[in-house]
Each structure stands twice: as structure tokens, then as C-alpha cells.
Design a protein around this motif. Structure first.
Motif, short mmCIF file in Angstrom:
data_model
loop_
_atom_site.label_atom_id
_atom_site.label_comp_id
_atom_site.label_asym_id
_atom_site.label_seq_id
_atom_site.Cartn_x
_atom_site.Cartn_y
_atom_site.Cartn_z
N THR A 115 19.75 40.98 85.55
CA THR A 115 21.03 40.83 86.25
C THR A 115 21.76 42.15 86.21
O THR A 115 21.91 42.75 85.14
N PHE A 116 22.22 42.61 87.36
CA PHE A 116 22.95 43.87 87.46
C PHE A 116 24.43 43.56 87.66
O PHE A 116 24.80 42.76 88.51
N MET A 117 25.28 44.21 86.88
CA MET A 117 26.72 44.00 86.95
C MET A 117 27.36 45.24 87.57
O MET A 117 27.23 46.35 87.04
N PHE A 118 28.04 45.04 88.70
CA PHE A 118 28.67 46.13 89.44
C PHE A 118 30.18 45.96 89.49
O PHE A 118 30.70 44.86 89.38
N THR A 119 30.87 47.08 89.72
CA THR A 119 32.27 47.08 90.10
C THR A 119 32.38 47.66 91.50
O THR A 119 31.79 48.72 91.78
N ALA A 120 33.09 46.98 92.40
CA ALA A 120 33.26 47.44 93.77
C ALA A 120 34.37 48.49 93.82
O ALA A 120 35.49 48.25 93.35
N ASN A 121 34.06 49.65 94.41
CA ASN A 121 35.00 50.77 94.39
C ASN A 121 35.67 51.07 95.72
O ASN A 121 36.80 51.56 95.74
N SER A 122 34.99 50.84 96.84
CA SER A 122 35.56 51.24 98.12
C SER A 122 35.13 50.28 99.23
O SER A 122 34.13 49.56 99.10
N VAL A 123 35.88 50.31 100.31
CA VAL A 123 35.66 49.40 101.43
C VAL A 123 34.45 49.86 102.25
O VAL A 123 34.24 51.04 102.47
N GLY A 124 33.64 48.90 102.71
CA GLY A 124 32.52 49.22 103.58
C GLY A 124 31.36 48.26 103.39
O GLY A 124 31.44 47.30 102.61
N ASP A 125 30.27 48.52 104.12
CA ASP A 125 29.03 47.74 104.02
C ASP A 125 28.00 48.58 103.29
O ASP A 125 27.72 49.71 103.68
N PHE A 126 27.41 48.01 102.25
CA PHE A 126 26.52 48.78 101.40
C PHE A 126 25.28 47.99 101.03
O PHE A 126 25.26 46.76 101.10
N ILE A 127 24.24 48.72 100.65
CA ILE A 127 22.98 48.12 100.26
C ILE A 127 22.64 48.50 98.83
O ILE A 127 22.78 49.66 98.44
N PHE A 128 22.21 47.51 98.07
CA PHE A 128 21.66 47.74 96.74
C PHE A 128 20.17 47.41 96.82
O PHE A 128 19.81 46.33 97.27
N LYS A 129 19.33 48.33 96.39
CA LYS A 129 17.89 48.16 96.57
C LYS A 129 17.15 48.43 95.28
O LYS A 129 17.50 49.33 94.52
N VAL A 130 16.11 47.66 95.04
CA VAL A 130 15.14 47.96 93.98
C VAL A 130 13.79 48.16 94.66
O VAL A 130 13.46 47.48 95.63
N SER A 131 13.02 49.12 94.16
CA SER A 131 11.72 49.40 94.76
C SER A 131 10.78 49.96 93.71
O SER A 131 11.22 50.48 92.67
N SER A 132 9.49 49.87 94.00
CA SER A 132 8.50 50.38 93.06
C SER A 132 7.40 51.11 93.82
O SER A 132 7.16 50.86 95.00
N ASP A 133 6.73 52.01 93.12
CA ASP A 133 5.64 52.78 93.69
C ASP A 133 4.56 52.96 92.63
O ASP A 133 4.55 53.94 91.89
N SER A 134 3.69 51.98 92.53
CA SER A 134 2.66 52.03 91.49
C SER A 134 1.57 53.04 91.81
O SER A 134 0.80 53.43 90.92
N GLN A 135 1.50 53.49 93.08
CA GLN A 135 0.50 54.50 93.42
C GLN A 135 0.90 55.86 92.86
O GLN A 135 0.08 56.61 92.33
N GLN A 136 2.19 56.17 92.97
CA GLN A 136 2.67 57.46 92.47
C GLN A 136 2.90 57.43 90.97
O GLN A 136 2.67 58.41 90.28
N PHE A 137 3.39 56.30 90.48
CA PHE A 137 3.70 56.17 89.05
C PHE A 137 2.82 55.08 88.44
O PHE A 137 3.28 54.01 88.08
N LEU A 138 1.54 55.36 88.35
CA LEU A 138 0.55 54.39 87.89
C LEU A 138 0.88 53.89 86.49
O LEU A 138 1.09 54.69 85.57
N GLY A 139 0.90 52.59 86.32
CA GLY A 139 1.18 51.99 85.02
C GLY A 139 2.64 52.00 84.65
O GLY A 139 3.01 51.59 83.55
N GLU A 140 3.50 52.44 85.58
CA GLU A 140 4.92 52.58 85.27
C GLU A 140 5.80 51.71 86.17
O GLU A 140 6.80 51.17 85.71
#
Length: 199
Positions: free
Chosen positions: A122-147
Motif C-alpha cells: 500500500t502506497f500512502m501519498f499526499t496530494a500537492n497540486s491540482v491536475g490529472d496525474f498517473i501513478f505507475k509501477v513497472s518491472s523489467d526482468s530482462q534488464q534487471f534479471l532476478g531483481e
């Protein structure tokens, strides 16, 4: 954990939960879901985002979910990451991986008990400014093998990469009117006028 060189503002339309399939060469059919806690969001509000794995063992035979790792991407001028809470019994291994924002492991692994979902963090955020925003998580096991990715200990030793995104619209704090004060002012004005007419 938050890398300014990677963070950037990305536009969206509304606050919602978005589900993305994993990208994998295996037959794994799990989905990653991000649940945003509340709507609407105003500047100054605290916002929580749950990272949830659904259908976690679809396509996995006699295996356990042992670890995961991914990077975070969000506009740090609009959102402040106040805290990251791993789900129960997960160990934070982020300090061991320089290229990964959040890494965790579970010993002896999460077993398949027929559960439909597994909460990862669970990620806990505080909203700072007005607008539309994206929060993203991503992974790349090819570049960071085992990580980076999801790691299952099964007959195939599956490693699965994934991407998931949550959109958030942050609005300005509403101006609170003072109807009671206005009503009192009108009543007082009427009382004064009435006294003048009687005089």
C-alpha cells in the motif's frame, strides 16, 4: 525510492482503478490491480493506493509466490510519497537492489490456498497540486534479471514482468461559504429597517 529523473507528469481523465495484464512468455494469467482509496481528491488530502495481485496462481503448478520487485513512476511535484507499507509477512529487500525502487520477499512463500487476491503493498501519498496525474509501477526482468518482476518457485521457476497504472484527478480545496453569517446579517438589517419604519 523516488527518482526525480524518471518522474514526469502524465495526463489522464478521471480517478479510477485500472487493471493491466502481466506481460509474460509463460501461461500465467494473473492480473495486477491498483485500488485508489478515495474520490474526489483535494489538495492536502492523504491518498492510499493498494497494489493487488488477482488470480495469483492461475497458470502456476505447485508453486509459491516468493518475491517481487518494481519501479515507481509519478509526478513528485503533484504527489508526495509519504510511506510504503508492505503486506503482512513480506520483507523489504529494497536496500539490496540499486536499480529497483521496491523489492520484497516472502519466506517460505505465499502458497496457493484458493485465494482470489493477494495484497502486495500500500502506497500512502499526499496530494500537492491540482491536475490529472498517473501513478505507475513497472518491472523489467530482462534488464534487471532476478531483481524486477514477480517470482514464483514452481516447476518453471517463473519470472513475470508487469505494468500497472492508477489515475488520479486532484482538485482545488472547495471554498466554504458562511451561510449562517449571511443569514444573521440579513436578519439584523431587516430588524434595523423595521425599527426605523416604526419610528
Amino acid at each position: 525510492m523516488n527518482h526525480p529523473q524518471r518522474t514526469k507528469m502524465m495526463r489522464s481523465f478521471s480517478l479510477l482503478t485500472v487493471i493491466f495484464c502481466f506481460f509474460s512468455l509463460s501461461s500465467h494469467a494473473a492480473l495486477l490491480k491498483m485500488n485508489v482509496s478515495s474520490t474526489p481528491i483535494q489538495v492536502g488530502n492523504s491518498v492510499s493506493v493498494d497494489l493487488v495481485l488477482t488470480q495469483p496462481f492461475a497458470g502456476i503448478t505447485n508453486g509459491v509466490l516468493a518475491a517481487f520487485g518494481f519501479n515507481l513512476d509519478f509526478d513528485d511535484s503533484a504527489l508526495t510519497l509519504a510511506n510504503t507499507l508492505l503486506a503482512s509477512d513480506w520483507s523489504d529487500d529494497s536496500a539490496f537492489y540499486a536499480n529497483t525502487d521496491l523489492a520484497a520477499s516472502h519466506f517460505p512463500g505465499v502458497s496457493d490456498t484458493g485465494q482470489s487476491e493477494i495484497l502486495l503493498a500500500t502506497f500512502m501519498f499526499t496530494a500537492n497540486s491540482v491536475g490529472d496525474f498517473i501513478f505507475k509501477v513497472s518491472s523489467d526482468s530482462q534488464q534487471f534479471l532476478g531483481e524486477q518482476g514477480l517470482f514464483f518457485f514452481d516447476e518453471n521457476f517463473d519470472s513475470i514482468t508487469f505494468d500497472a497504472t492508477a489515475n488520479a484527478t486532484i482538485s482545488a480545496v472547495s471554498q466554504v461559504s458562511e451561510p449562517s453569517a449571511m443569514l444573521l446579517l440579513l436578519v439584523a438589517s431587516g430588524f434595523i429597517v423595521r425599527r426605523k419604519l416604526k419610528a
